[in-house]
Every structure is written in structure tokens, then in C-alpha cells.
Write a protein that holds these residues in place. Structure first.
Motif, PDB file in Angstrom:
ATOM      1  N   ARG A   1       0.826  -1.217   0.000  1.00 26.36           N
ATOM      2  CA  ARG A   1       0.000   0.000   0.000  1.00 26.36           C
ATOM      3  C   ARG A   1       0.859   1.267   0.000  1.00 26.36           C
ATOM      4  NH1 ARG A   1      -3.761  -1.560   5.028  1.00 26.36           N
ATOM      5  NH2 ARG A   1      -1.659  -2.115   5.760  1.00 26.36           N
TER       6      ARG A   1
ATOM      7  N   PHE B   1       0.890   3.012  -3.347  1.00 28.93           N
ATOM      8  CA  PHE B   1      -0.238   3.918  -3.569  1.00 28.93           C
ATOM      9  C   PHE B   1       0.023   5.272  -2.933  1.00 28.93           C
ATOM     10  CE2 PHE B   1      -3.953   5.762  -1.398  1.00 28.93           C
ATOM     11  CZ  PHE B   1      -4.676   6.194  -2.507  1.00 28.93           C
TER      12      PHE B   1
ATOM     13  N   TRP C   1       0.475   8.798  -4.801  1.00 27.19           N
ATOM     14  CA  TRP C   1      -0.533   9.813  -4.445  1.00 27.19           C
ATOM     15  C   TRP C   1       0.136  11.152  -4.153  1.00 27.19           C
ATOM     16  CZ3 TRP C   1      -3.990   9.775   0.563  1.00 27.19           C
ATOM     17  CH2 TRP C   1      -5.086  10.637   0.371  1.00 27.19           C
TER      18      TRP C   1
ATOM     19  N   LEU D   1      -9.829   8.477  -9.358  1.00 27.12           N
ATOM     20  CA  LEU D   1      -9.238   7.153  -9.178  1.00 27.12           C
ATOM     21  C   LEU D   1      -8.505   7.060  -7.834  1.00 27.12           C
ATOM     22  CD1 LEU D   1      -8.439   4.353 -10.249  1.00 27.12           C
ATOM     23  CD2 LEU D   1      -6.450   5.433 -11.343  1.00 27.12           C
ATOM     24  N   PHE D   2      -7.662   8.043  -7.550  1.00 32.34           N
ATOM     25  CA  PHE D   2      -6.913   8.006  -6.299  1.00 32.34           C
ATOM     26  C   PHE D   2      -7.844   8.215  -5.103  1.00 32.34           C
ATOM     27  CE2 PHE D   2      -3.202   8.260  -8.936  1.00 32.34           C
ATOM     28  CZ  PHE D   2      -2.202   7.678  -8.177  1.00 32.34           C
TER      29      PHE D   2
ATOM     30  N   LEU E   1      -9.564   4.812  -4.620  1.00 30.57           N
ATOM     31  CA  LEU E   1      -8.608   3.840  -4.076  1.00 30.57           C
ATOM     32  C   LEU E   1      -8.333   4.105  -2.599  1.00 30.57           C
ATOM     33  CD1 LEU E   1      -6.001   3.550  -6.983  1.00 30.57           C
ATOM     34  CD2 LEU E   1      -7.607   1.788  -6.200  1.00 30.57           C
TER      35      LEU E   1
ATOM     36  N   LEU F   1      -9.182   1.456   0.404  1.00 32.34           N
ATOM     37  CA  LEU F   1      -8.148   1.012   1.339  1.00 32.34           C
ATOM     38  C   LEU F   1      -8.507   1.367   2.784  1.00 32.34           C
ATOM     39  CD1 LEU F   1      -4.914   1.940  -0.660  1.00 32.34           C
ATOM     40  CD2 LEU F   1      -5.757  -0.359  -0.151  1.00 32.34           C
TER      41      LEU F   1
END
Length: 313
Positions: free
Chosen positions: A204, A207, A211, A250-251, A254, A258
């Protein structure tokens, strides 16, 4: 003549890219010093302030440089204000650094400042160089202002690329606020690759790195450049605006997934990235990231709708 102008433009754009990258690195160090100052309950201000201000000054200088070279030539009063401000701050920084130079040099030799990003040399030597360079640039600017018909003033004038970015003054002020955080996050994301092996323990982290590294600076570029006003086809404008909106969504999705699957996952994964949040136990950086995405998405969506309507017309 056209070739000379084109070469000059390329050189300025290349210089801007380098200064932008350096600003991100310096803002990252500013961020780390400030977070340490907060974590230590604002102790030893005479030691911490020259560090914090020395790493902040390059980003401030870049903001004035960018405005003058890409938006609008600064008026004489504004130029005088900036020259005075930058000169006083650089001199103050140097004075405070040299007051504690023995302590700074000793700590540097012991590796106390190894967590700060070293671009050329370690602290305090890097900020001494930066402050001296900025101070020297102000001396050159003073000469150019005092002698507007000199070769130096003519050379500086020939480098200006005014009018490339169409933003109003209040827009630029707001963009500067966004730029502060965009620079911090970009530098933060770049520096996080030093600990990329942590991805093996928790994927993770990839990500979170992407980000902070991509989203804030990309939104800044899109909001500043205004692709919908560029001399490109409307299809390209729509694709560009849609891509940034999609990236934000999208971010955002996500992050939400999470967080729902593993509540508080940032507490376990994001400590190296969100230092102030862990200093004050409030997710300040995460909140700011989300606000950047939400506000940018709204503004870009408005621009997209306007572009689509224009296309239909």
C-alpha cells in the motif's frame, strides 16, 4: 532572430524545470524542519528558524521568478518590495546560521541532519550557498532597476516570457498556496524512494508514494497552465481535462477502498510521508491532499463542461 528567441525560450523553460525541482526538494526540507520544530514543541527557535526560513526562501523566490517570467512583468514597486524582502531574509538567515555555525557544523559531522535531503552539500553548507546566491541575484536585480538601459537590464528583459500563463493576480495568489503543498508533497514523494524497500512489507506504500508524488503537482500544473485556453484542438483539451479529473477520482476511490478495508492504514504505512500528522496526531496532510483533489476536480469539471459546450457551438 526567430532561432535566437526559440533558443532563449527553451533555455528559460529548462531553467524553470530545474528551479521547480529544486524548489520541491527545498520545500521537503522545510517541511521536515517545520515538523521537527512542531514535534519539539517549538523549542530553540533561534536554531530552528534559520533552517526553516532558509529552505522556504527558494520557493518564495521561485514564485516571484515564475510570475515575472511567465505571467506578467513585475512593476517597479513590486520588484523593489521583493528585492528588499528577499535580501533582508537572506541576510537574516545567514546571520542566524553563523551565530550557531559551530553547533550546526558539529551536528552535521555527527549525521544529525542526514534525514534532510542533500542536493549539493549537507546542512548548514547548502543553505549558506542558497542564501548567498539569492542575495547575489537581488544585487543584480538592483543594478538592472537602477540602470534600465544597461546591457544587464536588456539581457534580463530579453529572457522574459510574459503572457505564456493566463492567470489573474488573485488566481496566482491562490495557486501559490497550492504550490507550497504541491512542492512539499512532490519532494516528499521523491525522497520516499530512499525507503522503497518498505514496499516489500506493505504494498500500500506504493499507492501513498504515487498519491503524494503525482496528484498535487499535476493538479497545480493543470490549474496553472489552463489547457482549455491553449492553442490545441478541442478534442485534446477534453482529453487532457478528463484525464486529470479521472486521476483525482481514481486516487480518491482507491484511498476510500483502502481505508474501508483496513481502517487507519495510513497510521501503519504513511508515517515516513506524513510527518506533521504524526507529530500532532491529526491527519493534516491527508486532509490537505483530499481538499486539493476535491477543489481541483470541481474547477477542472467546470472547465471541461465549458469546453464541451464550446465544442457543440
Amino acid at each position: 532572430m526567430k532561432n535566437n528567441i526559440k533558443k532563449s525560450s527553451i533555455c528559460i523553460h529548462a531553467l524553470t524545470g530545474v528551479l521547480l525541482l529544486l524548489s520541491c526538494f527545498f520545500m521537503y526540507n522545510f517541511y521536515k524542519c517545520l515538523s521537527g520544530f512542531v514535534a519539539n514543541e517549538f523549542r530553540e527557535p533561534l536554531v530552528m528558524l534559520p533552517m526553516i526560513l532558509s529552505y522556504l526562501l527558494p520557493a518564495i523566490s521561485f514564485a516571484f521568478y515564475f510570475y515575472s517570467f511567465y505571467v506578467k512583468k513585475m512593476s517597479r514597486p513590486v520588484s523593489i518590495f521583493y528585492i528588499s524582502f528577499a535580501s533582508i531574509l537572506a541576510i537574516l538567515n545567514l546571520a542566524l546560521i553563523f551565530v550557531s555555525i559551530e553547533r550546526f557544523a558539529s551536528n552535521s559531522a555527527l549525521g544529525v541532519y542526514d534525514s534532510l535531503l542533500s542536493i549539493f552539500v549537507k546542512f548548514p553548507y547548502d543553505v549558506i550557498v542558497v542564501n548567498v546566491i539569492i542575495l547575489a541575484m537581488q544585487v543584480i536585480s538592483i543594478i538592472a532597476l537602477a540602470k534600465p538601459k544597461s546591457k544587464l537590464a536588456d539581457f534580463k528583459e530579453s529572457l522574459l516570457q510574459n503572457g505564456k500563463i493566463e492567470v489573474k493576480r488573485y488566481e496566482y495568489a491562490l495557486l501559490c498556496l497550492l504550490a507550497i503543498w504541491a512542492f512539499v508533497f512532490t519532494g516528499d514523494g521523491l525522497c520516499s524512494f530512499n525507503a522503497i524497500e518498505n514496499v516489500l512489507y506493505d504494498a500500500r506504500l506504493i499507492f501513498l508514494i504515487l498519491w503524494v508524488l503525482l496528484i498535487p503537482i499535476s493538479n497545480l500544473v493543470f490549474l496553472c497552465v489552463k489547457f482549455e485556453k491553449r492553442d490545441i484542438s478541442k478534442t485534446k483539451k477534453i482529453v487532457l481535462l478528463s484525464s486529470m479529473i479521472f486521476a483525482n477520482l481514481l486516487f480518491g476511490i482507491l484511498f476510500l477502498i483502502l481505508e474501508l478495508v483496513t481502517p487507519g492504514f495510513i497510521i501503519h504505512v504513511g508515517k515516513p510521508l506524513f510527518l506533521i500528522a504524526f507529530s500532532v496526531s491529526i491527519p493534516i496532510e491527508v486532509i490537505i491532499l483530499i481538499l486539493i483533489m476535491v477543489i481541483s476536480t470541481v474547477l477542472l469539471t467546470i472547465r471541461l463542461i465549458s469546453t464541451i459546450k464550446e465544442k457543440k457551438a
